[in-house]
Write an enzyme that holds these catalytic residues in place. Structure first.
Site, PDB file in Angstrom:
ATOM      1  N   LYS A 107       0.835  -1.198   0.000  1.00  0.00           N
ATOM      2  CA  LYS A 107       0.000   0.000   0.000  1.00  0.00           C
ATOM      3  C   LYS A 107       0.873   1.253   0.000  1.00  0.00           C
ATOM      4  O   LYS A 107       1.845   1.354   0.749  1.00  0.00           O
ATOM      5  CB  LYS A 107      -0.918   0.013   1.229  1.00  0.00           C
ATOM      6  CG  LYS A 107      -2.028  -1.035   1.172  1.00  0.00           C
ATOM      7  CD  LYS A 107      -3.067  -0.690   0.121  1.00  0.00           C
ATOM      8  CE  LYS A 107      -4.220  -1.675   0.145  1.00  0.00           C
ATOM      9  NZ  LYS A 107      -5.267  -1.334  -0.820  1.00  0.00           N
ATOM     10  N   LYS A 209     -12.992  -7.945  -7.863  1.00  0.00           N
ATOM     11  CA  LYS A 209     -13.378  -8.402  -6.534  1.00  0.00           C
ATOM     12  C   LYS A 209     -14.802  -8.917  -6.580  1.00  0.00           C
ATOM     13  O   LYS A 209     -15.696  -8.247  -7.094  1.00  0.00           O
ATOM     14  CB  LYS A 209     -13.232  -7.259  -5.520  1.00  0.00           C
ATOM     15  CG  LYS A 209     -11.783  -6.776  -5.409  1.00  0.00           C
ATOM     16  CD  LYS A 209     -11.607  -5.647  -4.421  1.00  0.00           C
ATOM     17  CE  LYS A 209     -10.132  -5.250  -4.327  1.00  0.00           C
ATOM     18  NZ  LYS A 209      -9.881  -4.137  -3.400  1.00  0.00           N
TER      19      LYS A 209
END
Length: 323
Positions: A107, A209
């Site tokens: 991240k 997703k």
């Protein structure tokens, strides 16, 4: 597909899962689980999502609970390690929770942190894992992304930049200016038209997703309509949601990249005792929550009420079943 609301609420379990580190701004992940005739489904739309968006996640949970997954083409799915925006010195500790993983997603662009922080974190991960990808969650402008791409590849390559900018137009402009491949996530799962990013030639990889797209069948339908590689990823799912992601990845005709389905390692406790990755891969198969864990991890009554109200609001937006 829309089973009766009372039936869903009778089958509902709301749990609060403590996390090892802050991720996406939270330290506890709340999800609602549905026990259905075909297995378990997970409704875990992030708390800030409104009913029109969250309804897709409920549809995914219902599909998993009421329909068997498609036949698998593979029985193990390679996964990436997921490294939150932790200090570089903590990278090794995080990676230890993903035994055998040869790909890591790091991240970056975390509010309050600098590009130098990102570079240090990425380089710390790069020392331990051969393949590194980064995820900015749309946090950069085009100019910032150009600078970040240069800085983050100064000491080694990146597999791709995931959602470096917020809009499809920005992704397309950035793709023309840098050599690092671009992956689209939010530009697909939060878009009215999930295929717009592909038509605009704004991405080299599609991150899909299951829950935000409405379920396994919807995700596979989108994957069948695009001509770029697919990475199946989780949305900080419990073991139940991860099982759905693994089933989706197992059904894809081609799977070229490690998937982002190893996020179970971010939880202190989960609803089921699932096997750890072996050689950087997870086994495909159904997951049944442990009743004792469902009780121990149950959300407080006021939070259960909040989720019941949310299921009720989202249920009203679903298309009634004709089957």
């Amino acid at each position: 597909m829309r089973p009766p609301l009372d039936e869903l609420l009778d089958r509902l379990h709301v749990v609060a899962l403590p996390m090892r580190v802050r991720f996406r701004g939270i330290t506890t992940r709340e999800v609602a689980l549905i026990e259905g005739p075909a297995g378990w489904g997970e409704f875990g739309a992030f708390l800030e999502y409104t009913p029109p968006e969250a309804a897709h996640w409920l549809a995914s949970a219902i599909e998993a609970a009421y329909r068997r997954p498609p036949p698998p083409r593979r029985d193990r799915i390679p996964i990436n390690a997921t490294v939150p925006a932790v200090p570089a010195t903590a990278a090794a500790e995080v990676l230890a929770r993903f035994p055998g993983a040869r790909t890591a997603k790091v991240k970056v662009a975390e509010p309050g942190q600098t590009l130098a922080d990102d570079v240090d974190r990425v380089n710390a991960v790069r020392e331990l894992v051969p393949t590194v990808r980064v995820d900015a969650n749309g946090g950069w402008s085009v100019e910032q992304a150009v600078r970040a791409a240069a800085a983050l590849t100064a000491d080694g390559p990146l597999e791709y930049l995931e959602q470096p900018c917020a809009t499809v137009g920005e992704l397309a402009a950035l793709r023309r200016r840098i050599d690092v491949p671009i992956a689209a996530d939010e530009s697909i799962r939060k878009a009215d038209d999930p295929l717009a990013v592909v038509r605009a030639r704004a991405a080299d990889v599609a991150v899909l997703k299951v829950a935000p797209l409405g379920g396994i069948s919807a995700m596979l339908s989108i994957a069948a309509q695009i001509d770029i590689p697919v990475v199946v990823s989780s949305a900080i799912d419990s073991a139940v949601g991860i099982a759905a992601g693994l089933a989706a990845a197992a059904a894809l005709p081609v799977l070229r990249h490690a998937c982002g389905l190893g996020t179970g390692g971010l939880f202190v406790e989960d609803v089921a005792d699932v096997a750890a990755p072996v050689d950087g891969a997870l086994a495909v198969g159904p997951v049944t929550p442990d009743p004792a864990r469902l009780r121990a991890l149950a959300a407080p009554p006021e939070r259960r009420r909040w989720w019941i109200d949310r299921v009720t609001a989202c249920h009203a937006l679903l298309v009634p079943s004709t089957g």
